[in-house]
Design a protein around this motif. Sequence first.
Motif, PDB file in Angstrom:
ATOM      1  N   TRP C  83       0.806  -1.227   0.000  1.00 14.19           N
ATOM      2  CA  TRP C  83       0.000   0.000   0.000  1.00 14.19           C
ATOM      3  C   TRP C  83       0.829   1.263   0.000  1.00 14.19           C
ATOM      4  N   THR C  84       2.131   1.129  -0.047  1.00 15.17           N
ATOM      5  CA  THR C  84       2.971   2.285  -0.350  1.00 15.17           C
ATOM      6  C   THR C  84       3.209   2.390  -1.849  1.00 15.17           C
ATOM      7  N   LEU C  85       3.426   1.236  -2.481  1.00 15.62           N
ATOM      8  CA  LEU C  85       3.790   1.256  -3.905  1.00 15.62           C
ATOM      9  C   LEU C  85       2.604   1.571  -4.812  1.00 15.62           C
ATOM     10  N   VAL C  86       1.436   0.992  -4.508  1.00 13.22           N
ATOM     11  CA  VAL C  86       0.302   1.193  -5.409  1.00 13.22           C
ATOM     12  C   VAL C  86      -0.061   2.683  -5.537  1.00 13.22           C
ATOM     13  N   PRO C  87      -0.208   3.417  -4.415  1.00 13.47           N
ATOM     14  CA  PRO C  87      -0.483   4.852  -4.577  1.00 13.47           C
ATOM     15  C   PRO C  87       0.610   5.569  -5.357  1.00 13.47           C
ATOM     16  N   LEU C  88       1.849   5.148  -5.135  1.00 15.00           N
ATOM     17  CA  LEU C  88       2.967   5.792  -5.826  1.00 15.00           C
ATOM     18  C   LEU C  88       2.805   5.654  -7.341  1.00 15.00           C
ATOM     19  N   ILE C  89       2.432   4.436  -7.776  1.00  7.47           N
ATOM     20  CA  ILE C  89       2.261   4.204  -9.213  1.00  7.47           C
ATOM     21  C   ILE C  89       1.113   5.061  -9.749  1.00  7.47           C
ATOM     22  N   LEU C  90       0.001   5.106  -8.998  1.00  9.62           N
ATOM     23  CA  LEU C  90      -1.134   5.914  -9.449  1.00  9.62           C
ATOM     24  C   LEU C  90      -0.736   7.378  -9.567  1.00  9.62           C
ATOM     25  N   LEU C  91       0.075   7.840  -8.621  1.00  5.66           N
ATOM     26  CA  LEU C  91       0.496   9.245  -8.664  1.00  5.66           C
ATOM     27  C   LEU C  91       1.334   9.519  -9.892  1.00  5.66           C
ATOM     28  N   VAL C  92       2.214   8.582 -10.231  1.00  4.61           N
ATOM     29  CA  VAL C  92       3.053   8.789 -11.416  1.00  4.61           C
ATOM     30  C   VAL C  92       2.181   8.869 -12.661  1.00  4.61           C
ATOM     31  N   VAL C  93       1.159   7.998 -12.714  1.00  3.88           N
ATOM     32  CA  VAL C  93       0.253   8.020 -13.871  1.00  3.88           C
ATOM     33  C   VAL C  93      -0.369   9.409 -14.037  1.00  3.88           C
ATOM     34  N   MET C  94      -0.676  10.062 -12.917  1.00  6.51           N
ATOM     35  CA  MET C  94      -1.282  11.394 -13.024  1.00  6.51           C
ATOM     36  C   MET C  94      -0.242  12.489 -13.194  1.00  6.51           C
ATOM     37  N   ALA C  95       0.946  12.260 -12.652  1.00  3.02           N
ATOM     38  CA  ALA C  95       1.968  13.319 -12.680  1.00  3.02           C
ATOM     39  C   ALA C  95       2.459  13.578 -14.097  1.00  3.02           C
ATOM     40  N   VAL C  96       2.558  12.510 -14.910  1.00  3.93           N
ATOM     41  CA  VAL C  96       3.132  12.700 -16.250  1.00  3.93           C
ATOM     42  C   VAL C  96       2.323  13.691 -17.092  1.00  3.93           C
ATOM     43  N   PRO C  97       0.998  13.462 -17.265  1.00  4.36           N
ATOM     44  CA  PRO C  97       0.265  14.470 -18.048  1.00  4.36           C
ATOM     45  C   PRO C  97       0.207  15.829 -17.365  1.00  4.36           C
ATOM     46  N   THR C  98       0.256  15.840 -16.040  1.00  3.45           N
ATOM     47  CA  THR C  98       0.193  17.121 -15.324  1.00  3.45           C
ATOM     48  C   THR C  98       1.386  17.989 -15.684  1.00  3.45           C
TER      49      THR C  98
END
Lengths: 612, 199, 325
Positions: C83-98
């Motif tokens: 539960w540390t890694l999964v949020p991290l991956i989701l954040l990266v998915v959003m950070a790139v287009p941002t």
Amino acid sequence: MAMALGRAATAAVRLRAWSWLTTVDHKRIGILYLVTSAFLFLVGGFEAFLIRLQLIRPDNHLVSSAMYSQLFTMHGTTMIFLAVMPILVGFMNAVMPLMIGARDVAFPRLNALSYWMYLAGALLLNSSWFLGGAPNAGWFNYAPISTGAYNPGPGIDFYDLGVQIAGIGTLMTGINFLVTILAMRTEGMSLMRMPLFVWTTLITSLLIIFAFPPLTANLFFLMFDRLAGTAFFNVPHGGDVVLWEQLFWTFGHPEVYILVLPAFGIISEVVATFSRKPLFGYASMVWAVEVIAFLSFIVWSHHMFPVGLGPTVNTMFVLTSMAIAVPTGIKIFNWIATMWGGRIQLTTAMLFAMSFIPTFVVGGTSGVMTALAPADMQFHDSYFVVAHLHYVLIGGTLMAVFAAAYYWFPKITGRLMSERLGRWNFWLVTVGFNVAFLPQHFIGLWGMPRRVYTYGPGLGLSFWNALSTVGVFILTLGILVMVMNVVHALRRGEAAGPDPWDGRTLEWSTASPAPPYNFARLPRVRGRDAFWEQKRSTERELWPVDRHIHLPSPTPVPALMALGLLVAAYGAIFRSIPVVAAGLGLTVYGIHRSMFDVDPGVIVTPTEEGAA
Amino acid sequence: MSDAREAAGALAFADGAHERARFGMWIFLSAECAFFACLIGAYLALHGRTLGVPGPGALFDIPVTLAATLVLLVSSLTMVLAVDAIEREAVDALKGWLATTAALGVTFLGFEAYDFADYWARGVTLQGTVFGSSVYTLLGFHGLHVAFGIFWILSLLRACAALTAEGAVKTYLASLYWHFVDVVWIVIFSVVYLVGKAT
Amino acid sequence: MGPSVIAGMAGAPLRYPQSALAPAGPVARSEFQLIQLSLVIMLGVFVAVTAAFAYTAVRYRSRPGNLAPASAVDENRRLEIGWTLVPLILLVVMAVPTVKDSYALTPPDTPRVVDVRVIGHQFWWELQYTRLGVTTANELVIPYGRKIDLSLTSADVIHSFWVPRLAGKTDLNPGQLNTAWIQADRPGVYEGQCAEYCGLGHANMHIRVVAVTDREFARWVDGMRHPRVTPASALAKRGMALFGQVGCSSCHTVAGTRFHGQLGPELTGMGNRATIAAGTLTNTPAHLRRWLANPPAILPGSTMPDLHLTGSQISALTAYVESLR
């Protein structure tokens, strides 16, 4: 005869009032904080109620634009500075020293000073309604609309000095609690054995110590601009209006965590107690709090994406802001894992703590959304942000405050609140809150900016605004039930006994309410959940009760110092230098007294009950 | 016998108080650091906006300020000697060094007043430009701290007769504060005066 | 020009005319796509967490009489890493287009064909077409399908430019110049309003972007540059005389005349605008009369005072202002 009796009664009342005015006992100061902040919470709530009444339909004329701007400013300022933060400080005062097995805080007189300064700030701010108009530039009070050129009335002076005085009081609290926790833990209470609420108090104190100075500096700049004609925010003279925003949010974002971290601590205590299990992932919980606190200092510009700082600066703040989601997520998962495998007792305190989890997830996820700068250009200053911040501060902090109220009320007063009323309280608050604020996400996305006193029917948002107002009606009912419950419990609540919840931490090991010296014999701690372990250990405590406990003596000096600041503030607002001088003179006299008075203290001998 | 020991134990609370007071002072001073960092940051952000009045380069007179700096540095030294006198329980020396420190503080404020009068005469006013506002605010807050330090030291001098463990801690706290005010001045002297003159 | 405005307004009225969820230009569309992406991911997170929470709460609810201490598991390394890694991956998915959008949506250094200086006032918008030499207020006329550069500042307090269907907010800071760009895909009227609290009139500080064809835009510019200066009707002529006498001209400018006031909105071409009073009322003679009779009653905080005009003065001024085309 009757007259003599009456006189005696008056004298008794006077004596009691005097004892509250001069108290340096952290538990009584805690009660002062809780009573004052609960009252101011009702005041701020009433302001919110009027705001929602005004917005119940388009083109409404219940209040004027001028009144509306005062209402939303005072609502935000009251709730953040005068209600929610001091409620949390109240709980910290009431139980934190008990939780670490201490007999008081590090600086009892300073603690009293903090409270009286908070009260002075609160009185000052709220007296503005009757003395020329309340502040009207929003709780973050941007320049230059808060400067004399655009806001000549006294309202902003009340804001500036009220927040300044209360804020410096809070800074003292931060110093006091930090030293208390680091230097006054009982034997065996190592840092990694401290209850999570103590940890969050410690980290919150650190946040206060480094977040309030920028606010202090900023308020001085504005005060000098308004009183002495300096040019900090005066553009024609070279002033810079974004400076206010930078300094304000340098304070403002850590402030959010000053309001949220203690809530995390409360939830950790309540969830563990009523799951009848130790907190899951204690070390990672501590680590998460520390990381969040650190990150909170490097995310402030996410409040300023449309200000025009450019894509590079914005990107940096996007990334740091998003990063906060990771430790926050860890905390949420740890709470669920704490419940997993437990025996969950659905007391009112636990209901509030549990309802915190989904509502705070809504506030947290919408927070991640607002961290995405390009998307935030749409969210910013719209009702989406209003919804987000209320999900964090009501759905997060306030749910925890309710949980704490039901959880610690027996410890503080010795009486239990009604669980039946508690259930009404819980459901009305939860339903009302969600009905009020869930629609506001969409109200914002559909184009309604915040801080508009009215909107046209053409915006298409009449129904949703009406619904939101209905939610506030329900929420208000819930709060009233809470008030009823407190009154009822104080009059004829069941006696609680020292440990009504089969608690895990040391505050439950002493009487309810705790005696002035807290513990007849200072507890010795052998592990986390010290009291839980102690109850299950077969060993008895063999060391003797302390028969002469040294406590600081009461003193009126802190209240006097705060009074001096209050007088000086009125002098400044009404531009009278002699009054300012008199007020400050009183305060400096108080400082001098506090520095050089020798406090012999009082020696107390515990009673048998206290020693039990 | 056990009563005596318990009484001693009871006083442990008061003894710990000294440690806590020192610790609390350090924490308070770190908050003060943050406060001065904001003032200095604001000054650095705004000091270029002189709108025609003399800027830092033209305004500051390094030799005069250097003299003031030396005065303040020496006052830190005399403060150290005062604390040392307590440890030797030399009351007269303590009084002497405290008085010297206060006198040096007053001298420093004299320099500062002279500087302010000079700046003002050359058109840098508190209200006219944001450069003026920020420089007077920064220096003024530092000066206010020096003034409070002097007030503190003079109060200590008056209370000196009762030279006790209590008094020692109080002097130690005052010295911490005094050194802090001195260190802030070193930063101001470097960042505001030396850098300002150089650019 | 006039007909196109009417045409823009005549289209089926939108249910939410200020919705950020109905983008009508590339800037708002990029922002909307990011809103969609983050909303979907975040709803997923919410559903997953709430499901886990609800399942736990129901399954481990204590039954009456069962007060036995619970299992004391308080650590699980693998779970915690998960539960540390999964949020991290989701954040990266959003950070790139941002991050990509943050740079992509920043206007280039060299201005494009049409650039407008937007100056915020309490409580109206001054719009200067710098290279075209035209100034107007509150209604931003643009050619559709083209990128329009905005440079934004304020004459008094902080305001924020927000036309949700075209672009998110950009602040107007006094003493500083911000840049932004907008583009409308189709002709039409796009509603917006000030989004940073700026005082008593904040709620009524509307901005309308009117997107027209290139030809209509050229005609509009031409009309603004060469306005009809002398009104035709006798009533309007009297109004023009009054305009100079009763005080209007000390604040308002009408191009081509001797009226050069600087404090209030430019009134050149006022008769062509669809709204008056910073977008609060539609531009009809009846509304204009109401406005002239007592401006602060319609717009709280309005700097335009009640001039205590007589009925016949108001009629004449109304006729004159309506004649400005």
